[in-house]
Scaffold this motif. Structure first.
Motif, PDB file in Angstrom:
ATOM      1  N   ALA A   1     -42.763 -40.639 -39.326  1.00 53.17           N
ATOM      2  CA  ALA A   1     -41.587 -41.492 -39.455  1.00 53.17           C
ATOM      3  C   ALA A   1     -42.014 -42.881 -39.896  1.00 53.17           C
ATOM      4  O   ALA A   1     -43.162 -43.279 -39.688  1.00 53.17           O
ATOM      5  CB  ALA A   1     -40.824 -41.586 -38.135  1.00 53.17           C
TER       6      ALA A   1
ATOM      7  N   VAL B   1     -40.270 -47.090 -40.629  1.00 52.49           N
ATOM      8  CA  VAL B   1     -39.131 -48.005 -40.553  1.00 52.49           C
ATOM      9  C   VAL B   1     -39.453 -49.248 -41.361  1.00 52.49           C
ATOM     10  O   VAL B   1     -40.541 -49.808 -41.280  1.00 52.49           O
ATOM     11  CB  VAL B   1     -38.796 -48.364 -39.076  1.00 52.49           C
ATOM     12  CG1 VAL B   1     -39.992 -48.991 -38.362  1.00 52.49           C
ATOM     13  CG2 VAL B   1     -37.580 -49.271 -38.994  1.00 52.49           C
TER      14      VAL B   1
ATOM     15  N   SER C   1     -35.412 -52.870 -40.228  1.00 53.06           N
ATOM     16  CA  SER C   1     -34.883 -51.789 -39.385  1.00 53.06           C
ATOM     17  C   SER C   1     -33.669 -51.106 -39.971  1.00 53.06           C
ATOM     18  O   SER C   1     -33.110 -50.222 -39.336  1.00 53.06           O
ATOM     19  CB  SER C   1     -34.525 -52.302 -37.975  1.00 53.06           C
ATOM     20  OG  SER C   1     -35.650 -52.797 -37.334  1.00 53.06           O
TER      21      SER C   1
ATOM     22  N   THR D   1     -34.802 -46.100 -42.252  1.00 53.66           N
ATOM     23  CA  THR D   1     -35.754 -45.265 -41.534  1.00 53.66           C
ATOM     24  C   THR D   1     -35.952 -43.961 -42.297  1.00 53.66           C
ATOM     25  O   THR D   1     -35.034 -43.491 -42.991  1.00 53.66           O
ATOM     26  CB  THR D   1     -35.280 -44.955 -40.106  1.00 53.66           C
ATOM     27  OG1 THR D   1     -33.976 -44.356 -40.168  1.00 53.66           O
ATOM     28  CG2 THR D   1     -35.207 -46.211 -39.267  1.00 53.66           C
TER      29      THR D   1
ATOM     30  N   TYR E   1     -37.933 -39.939 -42.065  1.00 50.14           N
ATOM     31  CA  TYR E   1     -38.507 -38.946 -41.173  1.00 50.14           C
ATOM     32  C   TYR E   1     -39.022 -37.740 -41.945  1.00 50.14           C
ATOM     33  O   TYR E   1     -38.454 -37.356 -42.968  1.00 50.14           O
ATOM     34  CB  TYR E   1     -37.453 -38.463 -40.167  1.00 50.14           C
ATOM     35  CG  TYR E   1     -36.936 -39.544 -39.262  1.00 50.14           C
ATOM     36  CD1 TYR E   1     -35.798 -40.267 -39.587  1.00 50.14           C
ATOM     37  CD2 TYR E   1     -37.608 -39.867 -38.088  1.00 50.14           C
ATOM     38  CE1 TYR E   1     -35.328 -41.272 -38.766  1.00 50.14           C
ATOM     39  CE2 TYR E   1     -37.137 -40.872 -37.254  1.00 50.14           C
ATOM     40  CZ  TYR E   1     -36.005 -41.571 -37.611  1.00 50.14           C
ATOM     41  OH  TYR E   1     -35.555 -42.578 -36.795  1.00 50.14           O
TER      42      TYR E   1
ATOM     43  N   THR F   1     -36.844 -40.457 -33.182  1.00 50.85           N
ATOM     44  CA  THR F   1     -36.212 -41.685 -33.638  1.00 50.85           C
ATOM     45  C   THR F   1     -37.231 -42.809 -33.616  1.00 50.85           C
ATOM     46  O   THR F   1     -37.843 -43.083 -32.579  1.00 50.85           O
ATOM     47  CB  THR F   1     -35.020 -42.072 -32.753  1.00 50.85           C
ATOM     48  OG1 THR F   1     -34.073 -40.997 -32.731  1.00 50.85           O
ATOM     49  CG2 THR F   1     -34.346 -43.330 -33.279  1.00 50.85           C
TER      50      THR F   1
ATOM     51  N   SER G   1     -38.006 -46.862 -34.052  1.00 54.19           N
ATOM     52  CA  SER G   1     -37.320 -48.150 -33.926  1.00 54.19           C
ATOM     53  C   SER G   1     -38.370 -49.247 -33.810  1.00 54.19           C
ATOM     54  O   SER G   1     -39.553 -48.965 -33.589  1.00 54.19           O
ATOM     55  CB  SER G   1     -36.391 -48.156 -32.712  1.00 54.19           C
ATOM     56  OG  SER G   1     -37.130 -47.975 -31.515  1.00 54.19           O
TER      57      SER G   1
END
Length: 126
Positions: free
Chosen positions: A49, A51, A55, A58, A60, A69, A71
């Motif tokens: 992943a 970012v 932000s 994103t 994946y 997820t 962050s």
């Protein structure tokens, strides 16, 4: 130089959750793209992943989409990876990485990242 330290790995049963943290020091990662990669024994390091610095974007790997997820908290100079519905095939050493090039394009390959943490082991039992 940016120093990255991962934490939060461990042993979990299939279907469980873990939250990985990556703490950066020596320099702010505010403008950097941040990524998570993983490497299982005998396999190549693979993208998990990423970012963007803001932000707002994103990305994946297909294998984790909908379960993981990513962050970041720029104020804390940290990045996180929430992993849910874990599977035995998620077992690997997970690495946090930083791309300091300020490229607006988010990198999805390991060679695009120039700073790496030491890794944290995630083991998912069946």
């Amino acid at each position: 130089q940016v120093q990255l330290v991962e934490s939060g790995g461990g042993l979990v049963q299939a279907g469980g959750s873990l939250r990985l943290s990556c703490a950066a020091s020596r320099r702010t990662i505010r403008g950097y793209t941040m990524g998570w990669f993983r490497q299982a024994p005998g396999k190549e390091r693979e993208f998990v992943a990423a970012v963007a610095w803001s932000s707002t974007k994103t990305y994946y790997a297909d294998s984790v989409k909908g379960r993981f997820t990513i962050s970041r908290d720029n104020a804390k100079n940290s990045v996180y990876l929430q992993m849910n519905s874990l599977k035995p095939e998620d077992t690997a050493v997970y690495y946090c990485a930083a791309d300091s090039s300020l490229n607006v394009v988010v990198g999805l390959t390991a060679y695009e990242y120039d700073y790496w943490g030491q890794g944290t082991q995630v083991t998912v039992s069946s």
